[in-house]
Structures are given as structure tokens and as C-alpha cells.
Write a protein that holds these residues in place. Structure first.
Motif, PDB file in Angstrom:
ATOM      1  N   GLY A  98      -4.952   6.510  10.479  1.00  0.00           N
ATOM      2  CA  GLY A  98      -5.048   6.038  11.853  1.00  0.00           C
ATOM      3  C   GLY A  98      -6.103   6.726  12.705  1.00  0.00           C
ATOM      4  O   GLY A  98      -6.535   6.169  13.720  1.00  0.00           O
ATOM      5  N   CYS A 101      -9.223   4.830  13.935  1.00  0.00           N
ATOM      6  CA  CYS A 101      -8.889   3.631  14.715  1.00  0.00           C
ATOM      7  C   CYS A 101     -10.096   2.995  15.404  1.00  0.00           C
ATOM      8  O   CYS A 101     -10.108   1.780  15.643  1.00  0.00           O
ATOM      9  N   HIS A 136      -4.872   7.122  18.082  1.00  0.00           N
ATOM     10  CA  HIS A 136      -4.392   6.485  16.865  1.00  0.00           C
ATOM     11  C   HIS A 136      -3.883   5.106  17.260  1.00  0.00           C
ATOM     12  O   HIS A 136      -3.391   4.936  18.377  1.00  0.00           O
ATOM     13  N   PRO A 137      -3.991   4.113  16.386  1.00  0.00           N
ATOM     14  CA  PRO A 137      -3.615   2.753  16.779  1.00  0.00           C
ATOM     15  C   PRO A 137      -2.124   2.645  17.079  1.00  0.00           C
ATOM     16  O   PRO A 137      -1.317   3.279  16.408  1.00  0.00           O
ATOM     17  N   ILE A 144      -2.573  -4.963  16.128  1.00  0.00           N
ATOM     18  CA  ILE A 144      -2.185  -3.734  15.420  1.00  0.00           C
ATOM     19  C   ILE A 144      -0.770  -3.954  14.893  1.00  0.00           C
ATOM     20  O   ILE A 144       0.147  -4.221  15.671  1.00  0.00           O
TER      21      ILE A 144
END
Lengths: 738, 738
Positions: A98, A101, A136-137, A144
């Protein structure tokens, strides 16, 4: 990876016969020119450089290395629709590494996700509070699929997403009518492949032959501290093959979009097993930090950014620049997505004509509506057991009814089924239909809703998150294991709570009373964590009626996971006192007493001590009332009036909690606790071990009386800041020093 | 496993050239007759049956299947001495599948461990409180190297034991003088090989080529719920080979003692890599439950026991019977052990003559005496930084001094070294001396005391337990990672606490203030667990002086692990207030104030808010005192007088704790908390994110003043049972529902 390998443009195929099985057209969609690819690669990499440079933070290196993979997925291979990111039969993409991202945000911008404007991209690592580009996503953003960050979790989430699709497809697809046939893609870095949770999930995916799943390995050979060979020497391809995966090697992943596309299409067409695409890339490719671990989390510096732009023939003075040709390159994505949506709708329409009942069920299922019928399967109070029953058995009865009736429910176990006691009659095990097991009862097919996860608690919890992430209420995962072994799965449980994914964790064997398995199996301190974890409901019912209440809480909490804490040993039933509605309020009056001298809090398996101590205290002329307190977090949500009506602090009488866990957290509610301070011990279940640790009615009563005498002498005020551990003396044992 | 395979007596050797490299005598010690082996096998299995039957509990099946392995280890292969189980150069045996402990207890009895009498064996699953035969083996008993039970932990412990031996050998052995050359054996079942923690450790052992380690796999193909193929299809031998292990297959492990002995000797002689011995066995062999999962945890029943005894030609009426011939079979073990001890002593004597200084150091090392010099490396207060410094940097300075000076210290990292900042100048990395890494700085040799564990937090913590278990103080392991990622390692940390193994966990990035990495990386609830865990010291220092105190606490706690919780961001130093001696007492008065209106508890990175709120409150005419509270568990151990002198509850003024974690557990000490209730958020470090969650001096001061106003109105008594979450309103965000 040496530089000669990087420029060595070839694709190595392992173990899969390409030409014989696959239509060439599927394997190689018409590609745009090399030149246009190079333009996009340069634009993406320079954009990453600018976005990290502006606030001097972020993770540029791997995101840059993955640019060709981004083109392959977002331009050519992935089935998705930027204008309707939640269309059901879309491919799922999980970015398990992540920290890269920015890679995902940039491609989402380029292909036209409306929310992901260039202005939004610039909020990455900014102070903007409504940024949709966190470090981070995060699942909140359409496009997402799951929140990632802690390495390895995403791999297991992907396995969960793939199982959910597989299970739905097997249940509802009919020949010529493929309602659900999406792929599930998981992008990983080196870290993800080292984490145990991911390896556990990889083993399971291989076992289940999840052909709708592919791991795309950004193999740049560099981690935060140095090159990956500092701590790893394994042959990763051989390891994946040993776990039943199809392996494809790509040696020039920095630039060879075509090779990656070919591998991805091959993964989609492989109907035998999951695929592992090992893509060699260069961290921070073409920059001053190329191939260095520094590229992992360090912006390039102004000079480095300038250098990179020059290398790609871009104007160093232009920041955040996307040439019109690059937007044009992706302009077919939105129409293609719309077409895929339309196709999906046509398939459903045709299906509905032919299979109207199934279509209705399917639609309810994917909208999460079927799951709302859970209440039909919770037994009414009058049908409950009146004799001593372990709450794991009570829960098992409820699960048996739910499992049979609620087709959205998926039950997971970690080998301990004979002890946790969760299943239902004639339940089908989720297995590849051709998989033969030595014990025949466990064969099954992909319609199965009973997942045997082996001895892999962490993967189980993280896979459950993936199941739940397919769509709210589409699948309701129930996990089950011994309570203490959820200590292996905490990072997974937490990620579910953080994302608001509804999973129900059935944690059995929840007290020292389990007996001879000893201190390694006896939970003592773990409840303190689960009670403290935001957005997790830890519920510890005291009998079957409260167990019903716990399930009701769990199903009503549609954006919150619940852990139901269950006893191994039989518990007295309290039909006159226990109340499922009370459970929903977290705590309630179990036995009222006017003019009580003391309030006793009983919890779960130790309720019996509160109730029996009350009787014994009456003999001694002491009046007490009993509170049942199955869930602190739910109680916190009640009104001040309700809280006071239950706890009655204003009456200035002491409150004593009785529970065979450490007392941490109960100090908020009680003045004293009869609790544990050390780890447990291997002794016979119930009376013997409870007795060893001072859990007897006589001892509890004596200590409560002493406390009351003391309060009578010095006043209730004395207890403020002077929380009393009533069971403090008797509990040191063995090697526990502090 | 089919029954035809069981009777197919042959040994299959993978990948290792037996004849060329090994002396035949080493490979095949003179074996006793097949007949005598069969007698022992029968006796052991019947004893297991009786011992489980007597109290109707325990785990018979796998223990029975492993009987031939027991003979191979305890009679022929393992170097140990029953009368001196702690002699240093002994082989280490870890029973990772700890539920089979009866196997170990019985062999310990047969070979003559004095404590393990037949009477003691009978206490298995009894109510006898001083039994040394708990349901899983425990480290307290001489002859047991580590406590096991939670599956997979033992594998990682074994890797730690093997590293410790390897490191000592590389440091002190000289040509012809092998002070340390023991083997490390790990017995596992299916469960252990599925758990992520074990697989992580297996990868590391392969990477480090630990040739002094062997995993002995009791491959009976059956787990608690059914056959192992229900949840596993991998080619385990291929997976182990891919991880760099030497693999030996034994197809008739129920009976073929000779084949097992040969494989074990081969593992000992292999000087290239660790060995994996895949021993096919039958769960509950020769019983009515043979090959069934029921045999895992179910006694045979009276009839089953009778049947088994008849099958082995034993008298069904005799219970707990060991024929004299079986004792006689093992009678050479004690003399052999004494001889091995004597040989070891001779080697040390000869070594001492030639290398007197080294011998002295070695002796101090293995007695744990060298570790006691830690105080020499803790800097005095006057040498500490006076400018803002992250506590991870302060800790890094101390580790740098300790690492250079204290040869018993081993530092472990999980890839994040550039961020955790733990190492020392010119430290040698622990690597196979011939292992080449792409980044040259990480090459090393086996004298190295810097262990790069990759991205494998759980294995790191469990390996640390193995390092510490070699002998008290012989190795002091320091682990390091981001605090939040210890959530992957909790089961390992717990096992260290349970066993009283001194490890020091350096948990950096311990607050939301880390910033953009976001909620997945920001600890919020985890401290509640570590503060609740018995025999673990969770210490959160507020500056460099307190960080010194935290290390002192950690080194003084010789039978207790410590977690030191460290900030990423720079913290104000308080040379006038902070006090290492105060840390040892858990809490102390940081800034005293006569006639204070309120006591503020400051903790770790958030101490600054307490101190600055105090100044601000003075401006408002409110007097406050400040307590520093780095460790709850240490404070609990103080006298009531000391506690009162710090907290001054009797003065009837409110106590407010300020910490950016959930408040659970602080209610014992405080009336109100300024704390977190939700997960964090991706925002810039320090001020921005603290501000978002209400951590500003102004807001804190306002809330404290409101509280004081309220108390002035309604009285301090009102706070009893009415703990106030002062920061309750401002903290909901995103997806957090409850």
C-alpha cells in the motif's frame, strides 16, 4: 537484479502451455505503440517525483518501478468502469504494498475516476484534511477495494475477494450465463511475500485452486533496509509452484508492457490454479536513486526531479504535467468500462428471463439484502436450553440455523471444529470440485460456505476481511477459533475494524476454565485489547439467551466487526434474568435489589460467581445487586441516565467486577475487581483451576465483605484512586515475576 | 497416507549425497535389535494409552505415532545428560507440537531424568497442583528447553536456539577446540508447518544456512478436524527445498528406528544447510482410532486400551507398566550423557590452557555474567541531548553503545532499520560467511550480532525467545520494529512473558504523530494490551533521560521481557524534571506544586502537552502538578505510601491523564483522560495530526478547566464511576462507527 537482466527483453513462461490452450487474441490485445507507452511511463514517473517532492515525503521508488504494470492493468487488462467503480462483476485490484498508493492514485486520475482530479493528487502528503490520497490506500474511496498498509494483509484480503466471487459464481452462474466471472488482482512487493499472513493465504489459494486470482509481484529486489537478499535466499518461483501456483517470469518489467499484458491475460485464462507473475522491476527506475533502498521512502530532491524529467524528454520547469497525449492514451477506458457494465447488465437480464427466482436472489445477495434476514434464525427465548450449556454450544446451535438458512453466511474454521463446534447439517465444504480428500466428508465444491483454513488463524481473519469487502452484506464471514489463538490474528481483526467490515469472530475456550491445555491456551490479557480496539464489539455472553443477543448485536452492526467470546465449559442458564435486549445495551441489571450494599458485575463464564456470591452474601446479611456486562463499548454508547440506572454510583455503594481476566479497563466502572493478575496453569477444567486461582464463592464473598467493612470504616471516597484488586494475593504462580 | 505406504519399509533421500560426504559410522550407530525396539514402541504406546485413559483426557494419537522418533532421539542421537540437563553443549530439543508432551515426558522417564518418576507421569491431566507434567511442556522443568503449545512458535524458537549456538561457536570455537557444536532439533506436526510464524522462521533458517538445525516432521496426515489434505495441497518437500533446506523422506516412521537415526545423523553431519526430515507416521498407530482425527485428543476408552495392549503382547490388566527390559534398553543413556559432559569439560580445559582470556569470557558468557555489565553503557545524565530528540534516536544511541560493548547483545530488525535507527558502528551482520548480498554492507559472518529478519515481525519475536532460552543472560535479544507492527508478533511477545525470557522490544513510531503513514501504522489501542500482559514491562519514556531509565529497567528485569515504546518525532527534553530512577518506580512527580488544583499525568511523546498545559493553566490562575508515568506495572509494585505521595488522591483533586492512545486501563489512576477513541488518520506528523485529534494545549487546557469548574460545583465524589473522556467529542472520523 543486474542491469543486463533488465535490458534483456524476454518473457519466460513456467509450467503453462500457452499456445495450446489459449486463444492468441485473448493473450495479446492490440497494444498501442512502444513510443506511447514510453510517454506514459515517463509522465507517471515524473508525476510521482513531483508529488513526493512537493511536501518532501512519500514513497516514490516502487511506484515508479510499477508504472508498466499500471499501464497493463489500467489500460489493457483490468475490467472496471471509472464512472461506476462499484459495478459488481468488475475485476478487483488490491494494492497489498500500500505504500505505493501514488501509483494507484495516478492511474485512477489518468483513466478518469471523477473524484481523482489533479488537484486531489496534489493533496498526497499534504495537510489537507479532506484529501482522498492518504499515505496508504483506504477503502472509503470508490476504486479502492480494501485499505492496505500493514504488509501481507492485502494478499489474504485478495484470497477472500476471490473466494467470494468464486462462491457466488458457482452458486448463481449457469451455462452460458456468467454473472460473476471477474478476476482478482493483487499487487505485492517483497515485504508482502515474506509475511506469514500472506504465505498462509498463498497456501490456501493454491489448495483451493483459485484460478480467478493472480499475484503480481513487483520484484525490485530492494526493501527499506537494503537489497532483499540480505534476509531472503529462497527460490520464490519454486516455492509458489510447490504451493500449487502457476508461475510466470517477466524479466523486463520496467518497460515491457506487452509482456505483462500477456501474462495477465494468461492468468485470466488459466482455469486450473492461481497465477503468480514475477515481474522484475527497478526501484526508482531512471532516477538518481535507481536500484537503491533510499528510493523506497525518499523524494528525489529538486536536482533528481530535474534529471528524471530530462531523461524522459520532459520540461523540468513544468510540474505535475500530464501531456494531452497521455490523457488521450487512456481515453478508451471509460467507454470500455461502460460497455463492460452494459454487457454485465445484459447478462443479468437474459439470466433473469431464464432463471427469475435465482436472479432475484442474486440481486438481493449482491445488494446485501439477503443478509438482513438473519433475525429469522435467532431462536426465541422459550426454545433455549435450560440446563447447563457451554456458550460455544449455544453459539453452535445458532450458527447451525444461520448456516442452513442464510445463504450469504460463510463459516471459517481453523482446524478446531470438533472443539469450537461450529457447523451445520450437511454443510458443503468450499473445495475445488475435483479435489479429493482422504476423509470424504470434507470434499465439496465452490458453492460451499464452509471454509477449512487449516491452522492459519491470521490468514483466516484477513481472508474474512476480503470476503466482507466484496460488498456490504453480500458475504457475512464468521470466523472461529480458540480465543487465545486470535492473538495470531490481531492485525487482521484490526484491519476489519478499521475498514468497517462486518465479520463475526467466534472465539471459544475463553477462560482459564478450559483447564489442562494450560497457560499457553488460557486467555488472560487478550480481552483488554479487544475491548480497547476502536470499532470492534467484544461481547462476552453469560448464557444462551445472551449468546442470542450477541449474534443480534453482531448482525445489526453492519459496519463493525464483532467478536463473541464463548466458554468451553457448561454454564448455568439464567432464563429469569438474562436478556438479549440487555446485551444490545452493553450492560443491564441482572438481579435488582433495593437498598443494596454492593453492586456485583458478572461477566460471561464467571457470571455464576456473581450470582452465587449474591446468595451467599444474603446469608451474611449483605444485600447485593448483580449487573450483567457483556460489552463495554455498547454500554459506552448509552445515555447517562441509562448508565446511572444500571450502575447507581450515586447511591455511593461499591461496585465489584468478577472476571477471570486481568482487570484492565474495568476500573472505569468498578471500585474493585476479583480478577487475574498472572498467566494461568494446567489444571483440570472449571472448579479445580478456578479454585487454584481463588475463584470460589467463599473466597469472593469473604473479600467482598472485607471491602464493605473497610468502606463502612473509611468511606466510599477512599476507593477513588485506590482501585482494589481483591484477588491480588493468591495469584502469583510459576515464573511470573512482575 | 494409505496403509500400503505405511508398510513400505524404505527411506527416500532427497538432494544430499550421503555416501560421499559422511562417515558410515556416524550415520548408523550400532542399533539394538528390532525386537527390543518393538518392545519399547509397545511400552511407550500402552503407557500413553493408560495415562490418557486414567483421567479421560490428553492427546494420545500423535504421541503414539512419534514413538520410533523418540527412540531415535533419546536412545541414539541426541546429546544430553539426564543427570545434568543444563550442560551447555547439549543438543536442544523443542517439541513445537507441544500437545504431544506425553511423548517427551515418557522418554524423559525411561532414560532417567530423576524428577520424571512414574508417579509424576501419572499426574498428567490430574488435579495435582505440583505436577511437572502439564498439558503442554513448560520451560520450568529441566529437560524442557522452551514452553510450547501455540503452534508454530517452537519452530521459530528453535531457529533462535540454533542462531545462539552458531553465534557462540563462531565467536569462541577455535580449530580443534569445539566448545559449542550442538544440534538443535525441532519436532513438529502439520499445524506447525501451516502457521505463518513457522514459515517465516523456516525461510530465515534457510537463508542463514543453519546447519545445526533440523525439523523432524511427524507427518501423520491428520489434524484435529480431519485429514490434512482438507486444507493443504502443497508439496511440502518442494517448499522446504525452495527455502534452502535439505530434505529427507522417511516413509515408515512408525517403526523404522534405524532409518530415522540415519536421517538424524545425516542432519547433524550436513554442514551446508538445515535439514527437514519428513517422517510418515500413523496417528494412534495400532489402536482402534488409528489414522483417525479422533485420535488427536480422545483417549481410547477401556476397550481400546485393552486391544492395544493385546496387540503388543502386553497384559491388559497391568497399568502403567514398564518392563525391566525397557528400562534396561535405555540404561546406557546416563553413562553416555556423563561421558559427553566430561568430553565437553575436557574440551573447555584444553581450550582454557591455550586461550585463557577467551575461555574466561566464554564462561562468563554462558553463565550470563557478561550481560550484567550493561550499566557501563548507559550514558550519564550530563551527557544526554538537551535539544529536541526523538526517543527512537535516544534509544539508538544507547543501543549503539551497548552493541559495541556488550558482546551478549543481539540486535534484530525487521527491515525498517533506517527508520527505527537501531545499530552500531561497524556492527557485523549475522550471515553465512559465504553469502553474498547485492548491497555489500550487509554481508557478514556467524559472529555477527545484527540479525536482519526481513519483513517477518512474528518470527523475529519468537526467534528472540529462542535466543534468550539458550541460557539466562547468555544472549540478550533486542528486537526492533514499528510499534504497530508488533501487532503481528503478539503471540511471540506473550510466550516470552509467559516463560520469563528476557528480551527487549524496541517499538518505535509509537503515536499518531508519525503522520502520513495513516491509521494502519498509527497505534491507538495496542498499549492497552501490553500494559495488561502479565510479566511484560511496557515502558513509554518521555525523553532521553527516561529512555536511559527504560533500558535500566529492561536489563534489571532478568526474568521479564520489556517493551520500550519510542517516538518517531523529536521530543522536548526535560533535564530538570525527568529522572531515570523515577522510571524504575513506574511513575514519579515530574513537576511538584503545593496546593495544586489538579494533577496532570504526562506520558511519553505526549508529556509536552502536560507540561505546556500546566503553564497555560497558571496563566488562568489554576495550579497543577505533573506526574510522569512511563510504566503502569512497575508503579503497581510500589508501596502504598509511595503511590499516595505521587498521586495524592487524598487531597481530593482531580487527576487527568493525557495520552494519544485509547484510555483503557488509565481509569485506575485518573478521573479523566484526554485521549483517543478512534483510529488515526493520514495527516502530516506532529502538530497537524495532533491538532486534528484535539491534541493542542489550548483545547486540553479548556477541557481541564471545565472539569475543574464542574468538580467545584458538584464535588470530586461525582467523578467516581463517571470517568470523563475529555476529548470525546472531537474524535470521530471516517468509517469508525462504534
Amino acid at each position: 537484479m543486474s542491469s543486463t537482466e533488465v535490458v534483456n527483453v524476454r518473457t519466460k513462461i513456467h509450467g503453462y502451455k500457452l499456445d495450446q490452450n489459449l486463444a492468441p487474441t485473448l493473450l495479446q490485445p492490440a497494444l498501442e505503440s512502444e513510443e506511447s507507452h514510453r510517454k506514459v511511463l515517463g509522465t507517471v514517473r515524473c508525476l510521482i517525483a513531483d508529488l513526493c517532492q512537493q511536501h518532501n515525503g512519500g514513497h516514490p521508488g516502487s511506484a515508479m518501478g510499477m508504472a508498466a504494470l499500471g499501464i497493463a492493468l489500467y489500460k489493457y487488462t483490468m475490467r472496471y468502469s471509472p464512472l461506476n467503480p462499484s459495478f459488481f462483476n468488475r475485476d478487483r485490484l488490491v494494492l497489498s504494498n500500500g505504500h505505493t498508493c501514488l501509483w494507484q492514485y495516478i492511474f485512477m486520475h489518468l483513466v478518469g475516476f471523477p473524484a481523482m482530479s489533479l488537484e486531489q493528487l496534489k493533496t498526497y502528503h499534504s495537510a489537507q484534511r479532506d484529501s482522498i490520497c492518504p499515505g496508504h490506500p483506504e477503502i472509503q474511496l470508490a476504486g479502492i477495494e480494501v485499505t492496505t498498509g500493514p504488509l501481507g494483509q492485502g494478499v489474504a484480503n485478495t484470497v477472500g475477494l476471490a473466494i467470494a466471487s468464486k462462491q457466488l459464481g458457482a452458486t448463481y452462474n449457469r451455462p452460458g450465463h456468467h454473472l460473476v466471472d471477474n478476476m482478482t488482482w493483487c499487487v505485492v512487493g517483497d515485504g508482502c511475500l515474506q509475511e506469514g499472513v500472506a504465505i498462509e493465504a498463498i497456501q490456501l489459494a493454491g489448495h483451493w485452486r483459485l484460478d480467478n486470482l493472480a499475484i503480481l509481484y513487483d520484484n525490485n529486489g530492494v526493501t527499506c533496509s537494503g537489497t532483499v537478499d540480505v534476509a531472503t535466499s529462497e527460490d520464490i518461483n519454486a516455492r509458489m509452484a510447490a504451493c500449487g501456483w502457476h508461475v510466470v517470469d517477466i524479466l523486463d518489467g520496467d518497460t515491457n508492457v506487452g509482456a505483462i499484458v500477456q501474462a495477465l491475460e494468461q492468468a485470466r485464462e488459466n482455469k486450473h490454479q492461481p497465477s503468480f507473475v514475477n515481474i522484475r522491476t527497478t526501484i526508482g527506475v531512471d532516477t538518481n536513486l535507481q536500484g537503491q533502498n533510499k528510493a523506497h521512502g525518499t523524494p528525489l530532491g529538486a536536482e533528481g526531479v530535474r534529471h528524471l524529467k530530462q531523461a524522459y524528454g520532459m520540461d523540468p520547469k513544468q510540474e505535475f504535467f500530464v501531456p494531452p497525449s497521455v490523457y488521450a492514451f487512456f481515453q478508451d477506458v471509460i467507454p470500455k468500462g461502460k460497455k463492460q457494465e452494459a454487457t454485465s447488465e445484459q447478462i443479468l437480464s437474459a439470466y433473469a428471463l431464464k432463471f427469475p427466482e435465482l436472479a432475484k436472489e442474486f440481486t438481493m445477495r449482491i445488494r446485501g439484502q439477503l443478509s438482513k434476514h438473519w433475525l429469522d434464525f435467532i431462536p426465541p427465548k422459550e426454545e433455549l436450553s435450560k440446563k447447563k450449556t457451554p456458550t460455544r454450544i449455544s453459539a453452535g446451535r445458532i450458527v447451525a440455523a444461520l448456516g442452513k438458512g442464510l445463504s450469504s453466511l460463510v463459516l471459517m474454521t481453523c482446524d478446531l471444529q470438533p472443539a469450537t463446534n461450529m457447523s451445520w447439517d450437511n454443510c458443503t465444504t468450499f473445495q475445488h470440485p475435483e479435489h479429493k480428500t482422504s476423509c470424504e466428508t470434507m470434499m465439496g465444491n465452490y458453492t460451499g460456505r464452509y471454509l477449512q483454513c487449516g491452522i492459519r488463524e491470521h490468514a483466516m481473519a484477513a481472508i474474512a476481511n476480503g470476503l466482507a469487502a466484496l460488498g456490504p452484506g453480500t458475504v457475512i464471514p464468521l470466523t472461529s477459533a480458540f480465543f487465545q489463538f486470535y492473538s495470531y490474528a490481531i492485525a487482521g481483526v484490526r484491519m476489519g475494524a478499521l475498514q468497517g467490515l462486518q465479520a463475526i469472530h467466534l472465539a471459544t475456550h475463553d477462560s482459564i476454565a478450559i483447564g489442562h491445555d494450560g497457560p499457553t491456551h488460557q486467555p488472560v490479557e487478550l480481552p483488554a485489547l479487544f475491548r480497547a480496539m476502536p470499532n470492534l464489539l467484544y461481547v462476552r455472553p453469560c448464557d444462551e439467551e445472551e449468546t442470542c443477543g450477541a449474534f443480534m448485536v453482531a448482525f445489526e452492526a453492519e459496519r463493525t466487526p464483532t467478536m463473541i467470546s464463548l466458554s468451553r465449559h457448561p454454564l448455568v442458564q439464567y432464563p429469569e434474568h438474562s436478556d438479549r435486549e440487555g446485551v444490545k445495551r452493553g450492560a443491564y441489571v441482572f438481579i435488582e435489589e433495593e437498598e443494596a450494599d454492593v453492586t456485583l458485575i458478572g461477566v460471561g463464564a464467571e457470571m455464576v460467581f456473581a450470582v452465587e456470591a449474591r446468595s451467599k452474601l444474603i446469608e451474611l446479611g449483605i444485600k447485593s445487586r448483580v449487573i450483567s456486562f457483556p460489552c463495554q463499548r455498547l454500554f459506552e454508547g448509552q445515555s447517562r441516565d441509562y448508565k446511572e440506572s444500571v450502575m447507581q454510583y450515586s447511591k455511593r455503594k461499591p461496585v465489584v467486577v468478577i472476571e477471570a481476566f486481568v482487570v484492565n479497563g474495568w476500573e472505569r466502572y468498578a471500585d474493585a475487581g476479583y480478577s487475574m493478575r498472572t498467566f494461568g496453569k494446567s489444571l483440570p477444567p472449571e472448579d479445580e483451576i478456578y479454585g487454584f486461582f481463588g475463584f470460589t464463592v467463599d473466597e469472593i464473598t469473604t473479600k467482598v465483605r472485607q471491602l464493605l467493612n473497610e468502606v463502612a470504616e473509611v468511606g466510599i471516597e477512599f476507593l477513588r484512586g485506590n482501585f482494589r484488586d481483591l484477588n491480588g494475593g493468591a495469584m502469583s504462580h510459576g515464573i511470573n515475576i512482575y
